[in-house]
Structures are given as C-alpha cells and as structure tokens.
Write a protein that holds these residues in place. Structure first.
Motif, mmCIF file in Angstrom:
data_model
loop_
_atom_site.group_PDB
_atom_site.id
_atom_site.type_symbol
_atom_site.label_atom_id
_atom_site.label_comp_id
_atom_site.label_asym_id
_atom_site.label_seq_id
_atom_site.Cartn_x
_atom_site.Cartn_y
_atom_site.Cartn_z
ATOM 1 N N ARG A 1 0.847 -1.190 0.000
ATOM 2 C CA ARG A 1 0.000 0.000 0.000
ATOM 3 C C ARG A 1 0.885 1.244 0.000
ATOM 4 N NH1 ARG A 1 -5.689 0.134 1.536
ATOM 5 N NH2 ARG A 1 -5.463 -2.102 1.683
ATOM 6 N N MET A 2 0.542 2.198 -0.859
ATOM 7 C CA MET A 2 1.259 3.477 -0.939
ATOM 8 C C MET A 2 0.377 4.563 -0.336
ATOM 9 S SD MET A 2 3.987 2.432 -2.386
ATOM 10 C CE MET A 2 4.752 4.030 -2.177
ATOM 11 N N ARG A 3 1.007 5.483 0.406
ATOM 12 C CA ARG A 3 0.247 6.564 1.028
ATOM 13 C C ARG A 3 1.055 7.860 0.958
ATOM 14 N NH1 ARG A 3 -3.957 6.865 4.803
ATOM 15 N NH2 ARG A 3 -3.880 8.668 6.176
ATOM 16 N N PHE A 4 0.481 8.857 0.318
ATOM 17 C CA PHE A 4 1.050 10.198 0.284
ATOM 18 C C PHE A 4 0.227 11.049 1.246
ATOM 19 C CE2 PHE A 4 2.237 8.546 -3.861
ATOM 20 C CZ PHE A 4 3.494 9.092 -4.104
ATOM 21 N N GLU A 5 0.896 11.731 2.167
ATOM 22 C CA GLU A 5 0.226 12.642 3.093
ATOM 23 C C GLU A 5 0.880 14.009 2.964
ATOM 24 O OE1 GLU A 5 -0.805 11.132 7.150
ATOM 25 O OE2 GLU A 5 0.505 9.480 6.519
ATOM 26 N N LEU A 6 0.059 15.018 2.826
ATOM 27 C CA LEU A 6 0.542 16.390 2.717
ATOM 28 C C LEU A 6 -0.024 17.217 3.865
ATOM 29 C CD1 LEU A 6 -0.039 16.993 -1.101
ATOM 30 C CD2 LEU A 6 2.124 16.473 0.042
ATOM 31 N N SER A 7 0.806 18.070 4.426
ATOM 32 C CA SER A 7 0.325 18.991 5.453
ATOM 33 C C SER A 7 1.028 20.328 5.274
ATOM 34 C CB SER A 7 0.554 18.429 6.859
ATOM 35 O OG SER A 7 1.908 18.093 7.041
ATOM 36 N N PRO A 8 0.260 21.422 5.423
ATOM 37 C CA PRO A 8 0.860 22.746 5.253
ATOM 38 C C PRO A 8 1.841 23.042 6.380
ATOM 39 C CG PRO A 8 -1.456 22.925 5.873
ATOM 40 C CD PRO A 8 -1.152 21.473 5.741
ATOM 41 N N GLU A 9 2.894 23.735 6.023
ATOM 42 C CA GLU A 9 3.883 24.207 6.995
ATOM 43 C C GLU A 9 4.257 25.628 6.616
ATOM 44 O OE1 GLU A 9 7.265 21.645 7.356
ATOM 45 O OE2 GLU A 9 6.176 20.336 8.719
ATOM 46 N N SER A 10 4.831 26.332 7.537
ATOM 47 C CA SER A 10 5.288 27.686 7.250
ATOM 48 C C SER A 10 6.266 27.649 6.078
ATOM 49 C CB SER A 10 5.963 28.266 8.492
ATOM 50 O OG SER A 10 6.475 29.527 8.205
ATOM 51 N N GLY A 11 5.932 28.375 5.027
ATOM 52 C CA GLY A 11 6.814 28.439 3.868
ATOM 53 C C GLY A 11 6.709 27.264 2.925
ATOM 54 N N GLY A 12 5.698 26.415 3.074
ATOM 55 C CA GLY A 12 5.563 25.281 2.153
ATOM 56 C C GLY A 12 4.711 24.164 2.714
ATOM 57 N N CYS A 13 5.189 22.932 2.528
ATOM 58 C CA CYS A 13 4.431 21.789 3.034
ATOM 59 C C CYS A 13 5.366 20.641 3.389
ATOM 60 C CB CYS A 13 3.378 21.324 2.025
ATOM 61 S SG CYS A 13 4.012 20.411 0.609
ATOM 62 N N ARG A 14 4.815 19.722 4.145
ATOM 63 C CA ARG A 14 5.499 18.481 4.488
ATOM 64 C C ARG A 14 4.823 17.371 3.685
ATOM 65 N NH1 ARG A 14 7.911 16.779 9.486
ATOM 66 N NH2 ARG A 14 7.201 18.792 10.235
ATOM 67 N N LEU A 15 5.637 16.561 3.037
ATOM 68 C CA LEU A 15 5.141 15.390 2.322
ATOM 69 C C LEU A 15 5.700 14.157 3.028
ATOM 70 C CD1 LEU A 15 4.943 14.597 -1.406
ATOM 71 C CD2 LEU A 15 6.202 13.071 0.065
ATOM 72 N N VAL A 16 4.807 13.241 3.373
ATOM 73 C CA VAL A 16 5.214 11.958 3.937
ATOM 74 C C VAL A 16 4.680 10.880 3.003
ATOM 75 C CG1 VAL A 16 5.073 10.358 5.881
ATOM 76 C CG2 VAL A 16 5.236 12.823 6.304
#
Length: 164
Positions: free
Chosen positions: A86-101
């Motif tokens: 299973r593949m999972r992309f998670e995005l969350s906003p951060e100051s100045g951009g985003c975090r991708l897991v």
C-alpha cells in the motif's frame, strides 16, 4: 534523505519525509493530475480520483493493472493499493511550504524491495526537480546510486529484524 524502515509484526513500513517550499495545492497537483503525474511516473494514470476509484498502471508489455484508491482526502491524503502493498502520500501545510510523507506498507521484504524503494526515492527527487522547474539529467544513473544505498539499508534492516 533515505527512507526510514520501520518493523511491523509482519512486513515493514518504508517512510520518506520531505519538507518542500511549495504549497500543498502545488504538490497535490503533481500527485493527482495526469498531465503532471505522467512526467514523474509515466506508467501511472488516475482513472477516477475518489475513494474506491482506480489508478491504472501500464505494464511495459502493453497490459495494465488497476490499483484501488483506498483513502482520499483532497490536498491531504492519497492512499492506494500497490499490489500486495500500500502506498500513502500525506501532505500537510507548513510555514513556507508543506510536508510530504510517503509511506509504503510492505507485506514482506523481498529481493525486489531495494529496487522499489530506490524507485520511490527517485520519484520524490523527480517531483521536486519538476516543482523547481528543472529535470534530472539521468534518472537511471541517479536511481543506481540510491539503489546501492537501499541494498545496504534493507540488508541492515533484515539482519536487525532477525536478531530480534
């Protein structure tokens, strides 16, 4: 940065984490819009972007497989089957951009695992290059460098796992 390998009762999780200077919306577009997706993973095409929808994987021999979208939260989560994994992309906003897991839940570690991990690593490198308006000159050459690192990481991981 190489993926972190995490032990599970059966199998493992490979976890890639990146902080990028781009918005969640910009990164999401590269994950879900076919015209952008084809630039970093030409074999994939989203057929229907919804939970239960499908992503088509075009095989080199002209056949295709359907991968199922198991979870979808617009601008936040895209999870789909990857055959028995299973593949999972998670995005969350951060100051100045985003975090991708990006996580791959691995049913088992096989002889092919290092190749897959290097492949997903390169996918993230290519997406970032595209976001930056550039290309990677030789993806195959870069992949080979990461593949060697993942061979060692998987060997170390499996030797630790058997020592437990």
């Amino acid at each position: 940065m190489i993926a972190e390998l995490i032990k599970k009762e059966s199998g493992a999780i490979a976890r890639y984490e990146r902080q990028w200077k781009y918005s969640v919306q910009e990164v999401w577009a590269w994950l879900t819009e076919n015209d952008k997706l084809s630039n970093w993973f030409s074999e994939l095409q989203i057929e229907e972007l919804s939970e239960g929808g499908a992503i088509i994987f075009q095989m080199p021999d002209g056949t295709s497989d359907k991968l199922t979208i198991t979870e979808l939260k617009i601008y936040s989560v895209l999870e789909f089957t990857w055959w028995e994994n299973r593949m999972r992309f998670e995005l969350s906003p951060e100051s100045g951009g985003c975090r991708l897991v990006l996580t791959e839940t691995l049913k088992e570690i096989t002889d092919h695992t290092s190749k897959d991990l290097a492949g997903w690593h390169m996918c993230l490198e290519v997406i970032l290059a595209l976001l930056n308006g550039r290309t990677i000159e030789s993806r195959a050459k870069e992949w080979k460098i990461w593949y060697e690192k993942y061979i060692h990481a998987v060997q170390e991981f499996t030797s630790e796992k058997t020592a437990d």
